[in-house]
Design a protein around this motif. Structure first.
Motif, short mmCIF file in Angstrom:
data_model
loop_
_atom_site.label_atom_id
_atom_site.label_comp_id
_atom_site.label_asym_id
_atom_site.label_seq_id
_atom_site.Cartn_x
_atom_site.Cartn_y
_atom_site.Cartn_z
N TYR A 92 -18.70 10.56 14.49
CA TYR A 92 -18.18 11.29 13.30
C TYR A 92 -18.96 12.28 13.22
O TYR A 92 -20.12 12.93 13.52
N GLU A 93 -18.15 13.60 12.42
CA GLU A 93 -18.70 14.98 12.37
C GLU A 93 -18.94 15.45 10.94
O GLU A 93 -19.99 15.55 10.35
N ASN A 94 -17.93 15.53 10.42
CA ASN A 94 -17.86 16.02 8.82
C ASN A 94 -17.56 14.70 8.14
O ASN A 94 -16.17 14.35 8.28
N PHE A 95 -18.41 14.17 7.37
CA PHE A 95 -18.01 13.08 6.62
C PHE A 95 -19.00 12.71 5.19
O PHE A 95 -20.04 13.79 5.00
N LYS A 181 -20.04 20.63 8.64
CA LYS A 181 -20.47 21.77 9.55
C LYS A 181 -21.86 21.81 9.64
O LYS A 181 -22.53 23.01 9.57
N GLY A 182 -22.46 20.67 9.86
CA GLY A 182 -23.90 20.84 10.32
C GLY A 182 -24.93 20.75 8.96
O GLY A 182 -25.99 20.81 9.18
N THR A 199 -27.93 23.57 11.95
CA THR A 199 -27.41 24.83 13.06
C THR A 199 -28.17 25.89 12.79
O THR A 199 -28.11 26.75 13.53
N ASN A 200 -29.38 26.08 11.84
CA ASN A 200 -29.88 27.07 11.74
C ASN A 200 -31.41 27.02 12.16
O ASN A 200 -31.91 26.13 12.86
N LYS A 220 -29.82 18.19 17.89
CA LYS A 220 -28.99 19.04 18.41
C LYS A 220 -27.36 18.90 17.91
O LYS A 220 -26.71 20.00 17.95
N ALA A 221 -27.02 17.81 17.98
CA ALA A 221 -25.59 17.42 18.03
C ALA A 221 -25.23 17.43 16.39
O ALA A 221 -26.07 17.30 15.57
N THR A 222 -24.11 17.94 16.01
CA THR A 222 -23.47 17.82 14.57
C THR A 222 -22.38 16.66 14.58
O THR A 222 -21.48 16.65 13.53
#
Length: 246
Positions: A92-95, A181-182, A199-200, A220-222
């Motif tokens: 899953y990424e955005n959840f 988005k991270g 991500t920053n 490191k992964a999103t």
């Protein structure tokens, strides 16, 4: 005569209330409401099996985690099944992830996100940041001194954004992890406990100054698997639900 009538009315009322309470349905756990179905939520634990989950890096082995009375349970006294963290079959990424958990006395566990599964990684925590689950009241002396290991913390990386204590061991807590988005936020019993952007540069600095710096791919992964930690004293989960975000 008046007293007898009054007693009769009280008796009828009592019987009616008793019958009403007995006929009320118990809350249905591990299911979706009509509104949740319309919104697109899915249940990650069906209350009966471990379908949709497997042992990290051991897909063919039976996990020690088990479905017991509608709960997904890791009992450290249980000798059947292979001990180890479980992860979702899917990534899953955005959840938006919500779940309930109760922990044993002196219990210590966690939920991992963005886990990368590969035999080159020794454990879920080599890549996936952790939402800490803990019996705060019964930890060893000094364990909470750094402020980054209490229940609800982004474990080992940041103290609680807002002070909140989990409910006593054996009682259910409500948690939420939101990632888009991270950008990630944690919640415990309605209180926001963490807010980070994976991500920053600030996140990279946090990792570089933590004990996770020895794992080159940590944080490191999103996108990745969601993991449940099989650790100390036992943990139970229910109502694990996820909404994938656009």
């Amino acid at each position: 005569m008046h007293t007898k009538q009054l007693l009769k009315q009280y008796l009828i009322l009592f019987c009616s209330l008793t019958l009403f309470s007995c006929t009320q349905k118990k809350p249905l756990h591990n299911t979706l409401s009509d509104s949740e179905k319309k919104e697109g939520w899915v249940v990650l634990f069906d209350g009966k099996t471990t379908n949709g989950w497997h042992l990290f890096n051991h897909t063919a082995d039976t996990p020690a985690f088990a479905a017991v009375n509608g709960e997904l349970v890791s009992d450290t006294n249980e000798k059947t099944g292979m001990r180890g963290d479980m992860v979702t079959d899917k990534t899953y990424e955005n959840f938006d992830l919500v779940f309930e958990w109760k922990i044993a006395k002196e219990g210590n566990s966690g939920v991992f996100i963005n886990v990368t599964e590969d035999t080159s990684y020794m454990a879920t925590w080599a890549t996936g940041p952790e939402y800490q689950l803990l019996d705060n009241a019964h930890v060893r002396e000094g364990y909470l001194n750094d402020g980054m290991r209490a229940a609800g913390c982004l474990y080992g990386l940041a103290p609680l954004q807002n002070k909140v204590d989990p409910k006593p061991f054996g009682e259910w807590n409500q948690s939420r992890i939101h990632q888009n988005k991270g950008k990630v936020s944690f919640w415990l019993n309605g209180v926001k406990t963490a807010d980070e952007d994976f991500t920053n540069a600030h996140w990279k600095e946090l990792v570089a100054s933590s004990g996770f710096k020895k794992f080159p791919d940590f944080g490191k992964a999103t996108r990745g698997h969601i993991g449940l930690q099989d650790w100390a004293k036992g943990i139970s989960f229910r109502n694990i639900k996820l909404l994938q975000l656009p």
